[in-house]
Design an enzyme around this catalytic site. Structure first.
Site, mmCIF file in Angstrom:
data_model
loop_
_atom_site.group_PDB
_atom_site.id
_atom_site.type_symbol
_atom_site.label_atom_id
_atom_site.label_comp_id
_atom_site.label_asym_id
_atom_site.label_seq_id
_atom_site.Cartn_x
_atom_site.Cartn_y
_atom_site.Cartn_z
ATOM 1 C CB VAL A 17 11.949 -31.996 34.157
ATOM 2 C CG1 VAL A 17 12.968 -32.152 35.283
ATOM 3 C CG2 VAL A 17 10.625 -31.487 34.711
ATOM 4 C CE LYS A 99 2.908 -36.244 39.608
ATOM 5 N NZ LYS A 99 3.080 -34.961 39.085
ATOM 6 C CE LYS A 198 3.214 -33.475 43.099
ATOM 7 N NZ LYS A 198 2.623 -32.210 42.667
ATOM 8 N N GLY A 296 7.670 -27.447 37.353
ATOM 9 C CA GLY A 296 8.276 -26.635 36.291
ATOM 10 C C GLY A 296 9.720 -27.002 36.037
HETATM 11 N N1 HSE Z 1 0.629 -30.675 38.127
HETATM 12 C C1 HSE Z 1 1.523 -30.635 39.223
HETATM 13 C C2 HSE Z 1 1.169 -29.415 40.065
HETATM 14 C C3 HSE Z 1 2.940 -30.565 38.718
HETATM 15 O O1 HSE Z 1 0.333 -28.614 39.642
HETATM 16 O O2 HSE Z 1 1.685 -29.271 41.158
HETATM 17 C C4 HSE Z 1 3.976 -31.178 39.565
HETATM 18 O O3 HSE Z 1 3.702 -32.423 40.059
#
Ligand code: HSE
Length: 433
Positions: A17, A99, A198, A296
């Site tokens: 990122v 997060k 999340k 990503g």
């Molecule tokens: N591993 C996470 C996903 C990446 O697959 O959504 C982003 O948090």
């Protein structure tokens, strides 16, 4: 402050990122922000970025009086949290996509930011490129949110999409890992823990009281088989890792991550591949639905860069955006009391009376069976020590989840004179229309 001067930004961490963010800076010269320095573990390591002011020492950013915004992109709890707190204490605004740190230490970070009158941006921490944190802090915050439902993990959505085409779980996971969607420890994705972090962030913002990820009821996708996905489709559903939070009538928060059968008429059932989606119900806006890439380089860097630009504008206009969280913790609903419809799959010994004994257990717990399906033939059945076991699928009318758990327990321990009619562990998923 000089209005015409660009605002200096320091970046800590330059992985996937971070390098995407460097590209955003170099492609947007017109914006009044300037990347001054990047701190990384190894400044000498060759990198494919168009920037050469690198250091091994994060303090060169945290203590630089010319840097007004610190972007933290190293991930994990520590030292990321320490860097964020130190930046704030030094009067710097912070942008992060972390997060783990936000879900665990959000209230502490926001309180510290308030004390020092600095802004915190964390759009990149949830659902990569989908705008959701800023909408929750701004426009949606003047509405009344009833529920948030989403697909917040790209890896599991990708795996379930491949499984719906007949690819087995382990092969699908291997492809997701190759494509780079999965966390470095993919159990974090497949057990639902990533989605739990999340939704704890989203629900805390939506309902105004902090919810820790450990308070999120969490089931992963590891027990789903391709036959479950096939049967679900026959019954009119797609299987998704559902992530949701809602306020109950009693004012408690029902918050959970688990695989669910989602009606093929529901918008979330059509979100496939590694895509994420968020569906919010509330008043007076009624419905908010957004879909996009959840992870990503490009999508996450896009959200991080947006926060940098936004905070630079807030600095220029002297705006402080307080992230208001009530000091009292949210009261979390007991999952055993949540009433749900569901799907049960178990392997039944193919002997006279086996189904009768199972139905006795279901009747004892008050199950009102809706659909039932049993399949024989080499494609479906198992041979366990010379005994044929056939898959049985049952869906039922609403029942409290606690009763469902007791029923599953009783099915496992069920015995007749012919042994255990149910082979192995029954598998259960809730149904969401
Ligand atoms: N591993 C996470 C996903 C990446 O697959 O959504 C982003 O948090």
């Amino acid at each position: 402050m000089n209005q015409s001067k660009a605002i200096n930004v320091g970046l800590i961490g330059c992985g996937v990122v971070g390098s995407g963010l460097v590209e955003s800076f170099s492609e947007n010269h017109d914006k009044e922000v300037s990347l001054k320095k990047i701190a990384v573990k190894d400044a000498k390591k060759p990198r494919n970025i168009s920037f050469d002011n690198l250091t091994n020492n994060a303090d060169e950013i945290l203590e630089d009086p010319d840097i007004e915004i610190v972007v933290e992109l190293i991930g994990g709890y520590n030292p990321a949290k320490d860097y964020i707190i130190k930046a704030i204490k030094n009067g710097k605004h912070v942008v992060t996509a972390n997060k783990a740190v936000i879900s665990e230490y959000g209230p502490e970070i926001f309180a510290e930011a308030k004390k020092h009158n600095v802004n915190v941006g964390f759009e990149g921490s949830v659902a990569g490129g989908i705008p959701i944190i800023n909408p929750l802090l701004e426009q949606l915050s003047i509405g009344k949110i009833k529920s948030i439902a989403g697909i917040l993990n790209g890896t599991t959505n990708f795996i379930l999409t491949r499984m719906s085409e007949g690819v087995d779980y382990h092969s699908a996971l291997a492809i997701a890992q190759e494509k780079g969607f999965a966390e470095s420890d993919s159990s974090f994705d497949v057990k639902g823990l990533d989605a739990a972090q999340k939704i704890s962030i989203l629900a805390s913002l939506a309902f105004g009281r902090w919810i820790n990820p450990s308070e999120v009821y969490c089931e992963g996708i590891t027990e789903i088989t391709t036959i479950d996905i096939e049967y679900a489709r026959e019954l009119g559903y797609a299987v998704k890792l559902l992530t949701m939070a809602r306020k109950t009538k009693e004012g408690e928060i029902d918050i959970r991550v688990h695989p669910a059968l989602i009606s093929l008429n529901h918008r979330l059932s059509k979100v496939n591949e590694e895509m994420n989606a968020i569906h919010i119900l509330g008043s007076p806006f009624d419905e908010y639905f957004n879909v996009g890439k959840g992870a990503g380089r490009g999508p996450t860097a896009f959200s991080v860069y947006y926060d940098v630009i936004k905070i630079a504008e807030m600095i220029k206009s002297g705006v402080f955006r307080e992230i208001k969280i009530n000091k009292n913790h949210a009261k979390i609903a007991n999952q055993d009391e949540i009433v749900t419809e569901g799907y049960l799959r178990f392997y039944l010994q193919h002997v006279p009376g086996a189904l009768h004994s199972v139905l006795g257990v279901l009747a004892k717990h008050g199950w009102n069976v809706k659909d039932s399906l049993q399949r024989g033939g080499p494609k479906h059945e198992l041979n366990v020590d010379g005994i044929r076991c056939l898959p049985v699928i049952i869906t039922h009318e609403p029942l409290p989840f606690g009763i469902i758990k007791e029923t599953l327990h009783d099915l496992i321990s069920l015995k007749t004179e012919k042994g255990s009619p149910v082979h192995g562990k029954p598998f259960y998923m809730r149904i969401n229309r």
